[in-house]
Enzyme design. Structure first.
Site, mmCIF file in Angstrom:
data_model
loop_
_atom_site.group_PDB
_atom_site.id
_atom_site.type_symbol
_atom_site.label_atom_id
_atom_site.label_comp_id
_atom_site.label_asym_id
_atom_site.label_seq_id
_atom_site.Cartn_x
_atom_site.Cartn_y
_atom_site.Cartn_z
ATOM 1 N N ARG A 179 -6.104 49.693 146.978
ATOM 2 C CA ARG A 179 -4.801 49.341 147.550
ATOM 3 C C ARG A 179 -5.024 48.652 148.891
ATOM 4 O O ARG A 179 -5.554 49.237 149.829
ATOM 5 C CB ARG A 179 -3.951 50.600 147.737
ATOM 6 C CG ARG A 179 -2.534 50.349 148.254
ATOM 7 C CD ARG A 179 -1.786 51.678 148.348
ATOM 8 N NE ARG A 179 -0.383 51.493 148.678
ATOM 9 C CZ ARG A 179 0.098 51.447 149.920
ATOM 10 N NH1 ARG A 179 -0.726 51.560 150.955
ATOM 11 N NH2 ARG A 179 1.394 51.293 150.124
ATOM 12 N N SER A 248 4.644 54.748 140.409
ATOM 13 C CA SER A 248 5.047 55.682 141.460
ATOM 14 C C SER A 248 6.450 56.201 141.166
ATOM 15 O O SER A 248 7.325 55.434 140.755
ATOM 16 C CB SER A 248 5.044 54.986 142.822
ATOM 17 O OG SER A 248 3.753 54.546 143.164
ATOM 18 N N LYS A 277 3.399 55.781 153.572
ATOM 19 C CA LYS A 277 4.741 55.398 153.113
ATOM 20 C C LYS A 277 5.720 55.593 154.269
ATOM 21 O O LYS A 277 6.482 56.555 154.318
ATOM 22 C CB LYS A 277 5.159 56.246 151.908
ATOM 23 C CG LYS A 277 4.275 56.068 150.682
ATOM 24 C CD LYS A 277 4.492 54.719 150.023
ATOM 25 C CE LYS A 277 3.684 54.582 148.747
ATOM 26 N NZ LYS A 277 3.889 53.274 148.086
#
Length: 347
Positions: A179, A248, A277
């Site tokens: 990621r 997700s 996040k």
């Protein structure tokens, strides 16, 4: 005329030797694949497919072709390559033998035309069957390893990315997601290739975050999609049925939606608030407990999980967790990986 006839016989013997060597090569490679289907996967159907192909190859191995064998005079018996002397994982072993079989079948397809008009057609079709078998088997491998994976590392940008990932793999990690949101595509492509090779060297799955194009470019094992990314059905069309697709989720509705769409696994969280996040409220342990009772596919609790709270997450029902900072920023990733895995297997 005599010389021409003699030359024709010599060429025929050479063709027979080529056919003999490649019939053996194809049959041996298929047997290696068959053994894994039988004993590694306990899949009778795949094993039977391999056996049928192997027997079909044997049917063409006539006494006439076998008689042309000249092992002492074959210079190829002393040729080798360093990659042939080691196999880093079951995946690399299977891929090597699929390549071996496919190359042999291609040779048999071409040289077989000089022996029997039908031989080329038969081995052409068999080659396509082996391509299908490879796709099915490698997809099967991915799904089995996904189900066996309990710890999932999602990378974050760090200077020692490769070293941290390899240290985690040494600790037993079997699932990695690359990621990286801000790097240039060329840099991401280069890093993805290196990470994929590392993962496959250790027998681990390699997933790309968001980018289906990048996953295809490096032949990743799958892709992980957020709620705002493309529909799973579209990703499946691009990636094919054998690669993994994760999604997700932050609540019950998103979970059920992902399952209905055909996700292979989901992320459940964020369990705790996390800088990964920013601005996203924690879903909490209640969502973990809901997933434990209602999710029919593999799921990974994710978000702010570390050594201080992993047991709370496990007690809430999680059997699999995904982590970022607790491994990417660890001083000893191997030991931390081993600790997480030991806790996940304690129940």
């Amino acid at each position: 005329m005599v010389e021409a006839h003699s030359q024709k016989q010599q060429i025929q013997q050479v063709v027979y030797r080529i056919l003999d060597a490649n019939l053996d090569r194809a049959r041996e490679g298929l047997r290696i694949i068959e053994e894994w289907c039988r004993f590694g996967l306990n899949d009778a159907q795949l094993a039977e497919t391999c056996k049928h192909l192997r027997q079909e190859v044997s049917n063409w191995h006539s006494a006439q072709i076998r008689a042309a064998r000249d092992t002492p005079g074959d210079p190829g018996t002393v040729l080798t390559h360093p990659q042939e002397e080691q196999r880093s994982s079951i995946t690399s072993l299977l891929q090597a033998n699929f390549c071996r079989v496919q190359e042999a079948l291609r040779v048999l397809e071409e040289y077989g035309k000089l022996h029997d008009a039908n031989m080329g057609k038969v081995f052409k079709q068999m080659r396509y069957q082996v391509y299908t078998l490879e796709s099915t088997l490698m997809g099967h491998q991915r799904h089995q390893l996904l189900w066996r994976s309990h710890l999932y590392l999602v990378t974050s940008p760090v200077d020692n990315l490769l070293e941290t990932v390899e240290a985690s793999l040494k600790g037993g990690l079997t699932l990695l997601q690359y990621r990286e949101k801000t790097a240039d595509d060329l840099i991401r492509l280069q890093r993805a290739r290196k990470l994929k090779q590392l993962c496959h060297d250790y027998g681990a799955l390699f997933i790309i975050n968001d980018r289906v194009d990048l996953a295809l470019a490096v032949d990743a094992d799958g892709v992980h999609l957020g709620q705002q990314d493309m529909p799973i059905a579209v990703a499946r069309q691009l990636l094919g049925p054998q690669r993994l697709i994760g999604r997700s989720t932050t609540n019950q509705q998103e979970m059920q939606g992902a399952i209905t769409e055909g996700a292979d696994y989901i992320g459940v969280g964020p369990v705790y608030e996390t800088p990964t996040k920013v601005g996203k409220a924690a879903a909490g342990l209640n969502y973990v407990s809901y997933a434990a009772k209602n999710c029919s596919i593999p799921w990974f609790a994710i978000g702010g999980i570390d050594a201080s709270n992993i047991n709370d997450v496990i007690d809430a029902g999680a059997q699999r967790v995904a982590v970022v900072r607790s491994l990417m920023q660890a001083e000893q990733p191997t030991l931390v990986t081993q600790y997480f895995i030991s806790q996940l297997y304690r129940k």
